[in-house]
Design an enzyme around this catalytic site. Structure first.
Site, mmCIF file in Angstrom:
data_model
loop_
_atom_site.group_PDB
_atom_site.id
_atom_site.type_symbol
_atom_site.label_atom_id
_atom_site.label_comp_id
_atom_site.label_asym_id
_atom_site.label_seq_id
_atom_site.Cartn_x
_atom_site.Cartn_y
_atom_site.Cartn_z
ATOM 1 N N GLU A 1 -6.107 6.703 -1.233
ATOM 2 C CA GLU A 1 -6.011 5.653 -0.423
ATOM 3 C C GLU A 1 -6.551 4.365 -0.976
ATOM 4 O O GLU A 1 -6.074 3.343 -0.685
ATOM 5 C CB GLU A 1 -6.777 5.944 1.034
ATOM 6 N N HIS B 1 0.910 -1.241 -0.048
ATOM 7 C CA HIS B 1 -0.026 -0.055 0.018
ATOM 8 C C HIS B 1 0.737 1.277 0.092
ATOM 9 O O HIS B 1 0.665 2.142 -0.767
ATOM 10 C CB HIS B 1 -0.801 -0.071 1.202
ATOM 11 N N GLU B 2 1.722 1.492 0.894
ATOM 12 C CA GLU B 2 2.647 2.573 0.979
ATOM 13 C C GLU B 2 3.534 2.680 -0.235
ATOM 14 O O GLU B 2 3.919 3.726 -0.892
ATOM 15 C CB GLU B 2 3.513 2.624 2.201
ATOM 16 N N HIS C 1 1.595 4.308 -3.048
ATOM 17 C CA HIS C 1 1.623 5.756 -2.725
ATOM 18 C C HIS C 1 2.979 6.415 -3.420
ATOM 19 O O HIS C 1 2.959 7.475 -4.063
ATOM 20 C CB HIS C 1 1.670 6.392 -1.345
#
Length: 364
Positions: A194, A143-144, A147
């Site tokens: 997100e 997930h990070e 980003h």
């Protein structure tokens, strides 16, 4: 169960199972339509990155990096080697060549974030690391990384800068109102980012159950044996559909200042993305490549974003959305009646077609 380790390599540094790799994958493959539209537009703005890099100095990005080196633990093969291996694995899966730095910071707060413009930095808190199991952590690392890969730190930087600026311009006539409107738009953008990064985390972990478990723990803590994934997703459906117009307004107020969607809603959105078939198509190798990024159309992406919002209104069980659908139908009916009246009054259809004669028209 971990796979057998190679000679001289600790067993816990080897991925638990084989995962699909996505050579040359574009971040557009997993980005939410609203997120992708904004990013495509920004990438086409000449000089925008330079402007944001200057702004980043105003919020102390350099200072934050120094603080992490001094007051957190930098992940490497010598420190938190398990997380180091996860990040390496995630970079290989998404074919990310510029590996971000990763830090672990001591705090009981459960959180992760990605910051930076030139060199993105991922920060995980000890509260998060201690809460999650192996596959859940893999989802968070993915997930990070999503980003960082999408460049979300660019507008996170803008959002922080604007929030700091909003107090300084409060005395200007209309200044606070204008800044607040932009902040509200950026917060909506950030919430969609997100959702994009949740999809990236799923592509890295390739385990939907671990992704949902992560959100369950974010909402209810470590007591996973007391929770049920299907019931948790049902919560999100109840939240989405529940109550009357008053609840709809309360939900708008609840989410207005949030940077993240709520955990149960994120689980529901991720399962819906899987149900569309997009996730399985990507696993099968059908995904946008980076060599097509330059040709991406901001207009087409904006249309896709508008279509996405329109579809969410059509499919939503929220009572306010139901009223909006009724209003749209009523407005369409009124438009048809006005058009018919125009035709009978002036003998010409609104769309420019040749006039005809209504069945009830008679010669005088």
């Amino acid at each position: 169960m971990s796979q057998p380790s190679q000679a001289g390599e600790p067993a816990d540094r080897v991925p638990d199972r084989n995962r699909r790799r996505f050579p040359e994958i574009s971040s557009r493959a997993y980005e939410h339509p609203a997120d992708r539209a904004a990013l495509t537009a920004l990438r086409k703005l000449s000089g925008f990155d330079t402007l944001l890099k200057k702004l980043s100095g105003l919020i102390g990005e350099r200072n934050l990096r120094l603080m992490l080196l001094a007051n957190a633990v930098q992940v490497s093969d010598r420190q938190f080697p398990r997380l180091d291996a996860m990040l390496t694995d995630a970079c290989e899966i998404l074919d990310v060549r510029e590996r971000p730095q990763l830090f672990v910071q001591q705090t009981p707060l459960v959180n992760g974030m990605t910051i930076g413009l030139d060199k993105p930095v991922i920060v995980l808190t000890t509260g998060l690391v201690e809460l999650l199991d192996e596959e859940e952590l893999r989802f968070v690392v993915g997930h990070e990384l999503g980003h960082a890969f999408s460049g979300h730190a660019v507008y996170r930087t803008m959002l922080i800068w604007l929030m700091n600026l909003s107090g300084a311009v409060a005395w200007l006539p209309g200044g606070q109102l204008g800044i607040q409107a932009l902040i509200t738009a950026l917060l909506e953008w950030f919430r969609k980012a997100e959702l994009s990064s949740d999809r990236a985390g799923l592509l890295v972990g390739q385990d939907i159950e671990a992704a949902v478990r992560t959100q369950m723990k974010m909402a209810g803590g470590a007591h996973l044996h007391e929770m049920n994934a299907l019931a948790f997703i049902d919560q999100a459906r109840e939240y989405e559909a529940g109550g009357d117009i008053r609840d709809s307004i309360l939900k708008l107020l609840l989410t207005r200042d949030q940077t993240h969607p709520f955990p149960s809603v994120r689980s529901l959105e991720l399962t819906r993305w899987v149900e569309t078939g997009t996730y399985n198509r990507i696993l099968g190798g059908d995904y946008p490549r980076r060599d097509g990024d330059a040709a991406a159309s901001a207009t087409e992406d904006a249309k896709a974003a508008a279509d996405s919002y329109a579809e969410s209104v059509r499919n939503s069980a929220d009572p306010l959305m139901a009223k909006l659908r009724e209003f749209a139908r009523d407005a369409s009916g009124i438009g048809d009646r006005i058009g018919g009246a125009m035709y009978r009054r002036w003998g010409q259809r609104p769309n420019g077609e040749e006039p005809g004669r209504d069945a009830d028209d008679t010669e005088e």
